[in-house]
Design a protein around this motif. Structure first.
Motif, PDB file in Angstrom:
ATOM      1  N   LEU A 166      71.525  49.442  70.570  1.00  0.00           N
ATOM      2  CA  LEU A 166      72.936  49.215  70.901  1.00  0.00           C
ATOM      3  C   LEU A 166      73.862  50.231  70.227  1.00  0.00           C
ATOM      4  O   LEU A 166      75.073  50.071  70.227  1.00  0.00           O
ATOM      5  CB  LEU A 166      73.346  47.795  70.509  1.00  0.00           C
ATOM      6  N   CYS A 167      73.262  51.289  69.655  1.00  0.00           N
ATOM      7  CA  CYS A 167      74.049  52.334  68.997  1.00  0.00           C
ATOM      8  C   CYS A 167      74.196  53.546  69.915  1.00  0.00           C
ATOM      9  O   CYS A 167      73.237  53.942  70.579  1.00  0.00           O
ATOM     10  CB  CYS A 167      73.359  52.793  67.703  1.00  0.00           C
ATOM     11  N   LEU A 168      75.379  54.132  69.919  1.00  0.00           N
ATOM     12  CA  LEU A 168      75.604  55.393  70.636  1.00  0.00           C
ATOM     13  C   LEU A 168      75.842  56.484  69.603  1.00  0.00           C
ATOM     14  O   LEU A 168      76.670  56.331  68.703  1.00  0.00           O
ATOM     15  CB  LEU A 168      76.814  55.298  71.572  1.00  0.00           C
ATOM     16  N   VAL A 169      75.103  57.579  69.745  1.00  0.00           N
ATOM     17  CA  VAL A 169      75.177  58.694  68.802  1.00  0.00           C
ATOM     18  C   VAL A 169      75.989  59.851  69.394  1.00  0.00           C
ATOM     19  O   VAL A 169      75.784  60.230  70.551  1.00  0.00           O
ATOM     20  CB  VAL A 169      73.751  59.180  68.442  1.00  0.00           C
ATOM     21  N   PHE A 170      76.897  60.393  68.580  1.00  0.00           N
ATOM     22  CA  PHE A 170      77.657  61.604  68.930  1.00  0.00           C
ATOM     23  C   PHE A 170      77.064  62.750  68.125  1.00  0.00           C
ATOM     24  O   PHE A 170      77.057  62.695  66.888  1.00  0.00           O
ATOM     25  CB  PHE A 170      79.142  61.430  68.562  1.00  0.00           C
ATOM     26  N   GLN A 178      67.525  64.865  69.310  1.00  0.00           N
ATOM     27  CA  GLN A 178      66.114  64.464  69.213  1.00  0.00           C
ATOM     28  C   GLN A 178      65.954  63.298  68.239  1.00  0.00           C
ATOM     29  O   GLN A 178      65.194  62.360  68.487  1.00  0.00           O
ATOM     30  CB  GLN A 178      65.261  65.647  68.739  1.00  0.00           C
ATOM     31  N   SER A 179      66.686  63.359  67.129  1.00  0.00           N
ATOM     32  CA  SER A 179      66.648  62.302  66.124  1.00  0.00           C
ATOM     33  C   SER A 179      67.138  60.980  66.714  1.00  0.00           C
ATOM     34  O   SER A 179      66.519  59.928  66.529  1.00  0.00           O
ATOM     35  CB  SER A 179      67.520  62.707  64.930  1.00  0.00           C
ATOM     36  N   ALA A 180      68.248  61.038  67.449  1.00  0.00           N
ATOM     37  CA  ALA A 180      68.816  59.834  68.072  1.00  0.00           C
ATOM     38  C   ALA A 180      67.852  59.246  69.105  1.00  0.00           C
ATOM     39  O   ALA A 180      67.623  58.028  69.133  1.00  0.00           O
ATOM     40  CB  ALA A 180      70.148  60.174  68.737  1.00  0.00           C
ATOM     41  N   THR A 181      67.276  60.116  69.932  1.00  0.00           N
ATOM     42  CA  THR A 181      66.336  59.666  70.962  1.00  0.00           C
ATOM     43  C   THR A 181      65.123  59.001  70.331  1.00  0.00           C
ATOM     44  O   THR A 181      64.667  57.948  70.781  1.00  0.00           O
ATOM     45  CB  THR A 181      65.904  60.855  71.852  1.00  0.00           C
ATOM     46  N   ALA A 182      64.615  59.613  69.253  1.00  0.00           N
ATOM     47  CA  ALA A 182      63.453  59.050  68.543  1.00  0.00           C
ATOM     48  C   ALA A 182      63.779  57.692  67.930  1.00  0.00           C
ATOM     49  O   ALA A 182      62.900  56.850  67.750  1.00  0.00           O
ATOM     50  CB  ALA A 182      62.979  60.020  67.461  1.00  0.00           C
ATOM     51  N   ALA A 183      65.065  57.473  67.631  1.00  0.00           N
ATOM     52  CA  ALA A 183      65.505  56.196  67.058  1.00  0.00           C
ATOM     53  C   ALA A 183      65.750  55.145  68.144  1.00  0.00           C
ATOM     54  O   ALA A 183      66.121  54.008  67.850  1.00  0.00           O
ATOM     55  CB  ALA A 183      66.775  56.406  66.231  1.00  0.00           C
ATOM     56  N   GLY A 184      65.561  55.536  69.418  1.00  0.00           N
ATOM     57  CA  GLY A 184      65.763  54.610  70.529  1.00  0.00           C
ATOM     58  C   GLY A 184      67.220  54.445  70.904  1.00  0.00           C
ATOM     59  O   GLY A 184      67.617  53.437  71.498  1.00  0.00           O
ATOM     60  N   MET A 185      68.048  55.449  70.565  1.00  0.00           N
ATOM     61  CA  MET A 185      69.486  55.371  70.800  1.00  0.00           C
ATOM     62  C   MET A 185      69.918  56.322  71.910  1.00  0.00           C
ATOM     63  O   MET A 185      69.343  57.396  72.072  1.00  0.00           O
ATOM     64  CB  MET A 185      70.247  55.740  69.514  1.00  0.00           C
ATOM     65  N   LYS A 186      70.945  55.932  72.639  1.00  0.00           N
ATOM     66  CA  LYS A 186      71.552  56.841  73.605  1.00  0.00           C
ATOM     67  C   LYS A 186      72.465  57.789  72.835  1.00  0.00           C
ATOM     68  O   LYS A 186      72.920  57.469  71.733  1.00  0.00           O
ATOM     69  CB  LYS A 186      72.353  56.056  74.647  1.00  0.00           C
ATOM     70  N   SER A 187      72.742  58.943  73.443  1.00  0.00           N
ATOM     71  CA  SER A 187      73.564  59.929  72.727  1.00  0.00           C
ATOM     72  C   SER A 187      74.489  60.659  73.685  1.00  0.00           C
ATOM     73  O   SER A 187      74.270  60.669  74.895  1.00  0.00           O
ATOM     74  CB  SER A 187      72.676  60.938  71.986  1.00  0.00           C
ATOM     75  N   VAL A 188      75.519  61.253  73.101  1.00  0.00           N
ATOM     76  CA  VAL A 188      76.440  62.107  73.861  1.00  0.00           C
ATOM     77  C   VAL A 188      76.508  63.445  73.142  1.00  0.00           C
ATOM     78  O   VAL A 188      76.622  63.497  71.921  1.00  0.00           O
ATOM     79  CB  VAL A 188      77.837  61.450  74.019  1.00  0.00           C
ATOM     80  N   LYS A 189      76.355  64.523  73.911  1.00  0.00           N
ATOM     81  CA  LYS A 189      76.313  65.866  73.326  1.00  0.00           C
ATOM     82  C   LYS A 189      77.725  66.435  73.220  1.00  0.00           C
ATOM     83  O   LYS A 189      78.448  66.492  74.207  1.00  0.00           O
ATOM     84  CB  LYS A 189      75.437  66.774  74.204  1.00  0.00           C
ATOM     85  N   VAL A 190      78.070  66.821  72.003  1.00  0.00           N
ATOM     86  CA  VAL A 190      79.357  67.470  71.747  1.00  0.00           C
ATOM     87  C   VAL A 190      79.121  68.975  71.810  1.00  0.00           C
ATOM     88  O   VAL A 190      78.191  69.485  71.179  1.00  0.00           O
ATOM     89  CB  VAL A 190      79.903  67.062  70.354  1.00  0.00           C
ATOM     90  N   MET A 191      79.947  69.665  72.561  1.00  0.00           N
ATOM     91  CA  MET A 191      79.717  71.093  72.765  1.00  0.00           C
ATOM     92  C   MET A 191      79.981  71.915  71.510  1.00  0.00           C
ATOM     93  O   MET A 191      80.822  71.559  70.684  1.00  0.00           O
ATOM     94  CB  MET A 191      80.568  71.604  73.923  1.00  0.00           C
TER      95      MET A 191
END
Length: 199
Positions: A166-170, A178-191
């Motif tokens: 239930l966490c979203l990573v910026f 990769q770290s967020a994905t491995a933690a089972g979290m969705k993420s948003v890429k900051v340019m």
């Protein structure tokens, strides 16, 4: 312009600090160039960004190995951080991330998950006047395995008492994503700075 977020709902936002909340990567790179220049060691800008999220001591150890030198890790760490602090007056926020911080603060808990030291993170957030927006900080030296390992993000979720799913990573770096994905979290890429469209 707000970043496009993946579909939620999310119970917590986890933010990387350098290059994500604060547009500090160019300043960090200048500090690295000055500190390493004193040892005649080159640090390519492309490599610097590729290693984004890696703790300072790991970067120094990796550069020592790569260049066959023996720079003192702690001494160089303090020198580099000192040079960075001298430039903090020039620090600015990443606007689109700051908008999310202000828009969502108080609705769900926030954490900062960084490869920088706690001192560096606190100083950066204080300069921007947003330190009080974050419920917890997870910084270099507070976990065993840094990004791309999931440990830093999982530790933040645990501190907030929120299910990792239930966490979203910026994040601004591939290593962080990769770290967020491995933690089972969705993420948003900051340019990165050069990817952002300037008006």
């Amino acid at each position: 312009m707000l970043l496009e977020l993946p579909e939620g709902p999310f119970a917590a936002y986890l933010f990387d600090c350098d290059g994500t909340i604060v547009d500090s990567m160019p300043l960090h790179y200048v500090a690295w160039k000055k500190a390493l220049g004193e040892w005649n060691v080159n640090f390519e800008e492309k490599l610097f960004y590729a290693w984004g999220g890696m703790p300072v001591v790991e970067i120094i150890r990796s550069l020592n190995e790569m260049h066959g030198v023996n720079m003192p890790v702690e001494e160089l760490h303090h020198r580099k951080e000192g040079l960075y602090y001298e430039m903090l007056g020039d620090l600015k926020a990443v606007p689109e991330v700051l908008e999310h911080v202000h828009a969502t603060h108080g609705k769900i808990p926030f954490a900062v998950v960084s490869g920088s030291t706690r001192e560096s993170v606190v100083k950066s957030l204080e300069i921007l006047g947003i330190l009080d927006k974050f419920d917890t900080l997870v910084c270099a030296g507070e976990y065993v395995n840094g990004k791309p390992d999931p440990e830093p993000f999982l530790l933040a979720a645990e501190k907030l008492g929120v299910d990792p799913k239930l966490c979203l990573v910026f994040e601004d770096t591939e290593m962080g994503i990769q770290s967020a994905t491995a933690a089972g979290m969705k993420s948003v890429k900051v340019m990165q700075p050069w990817e952002r469209i300037t008006a």
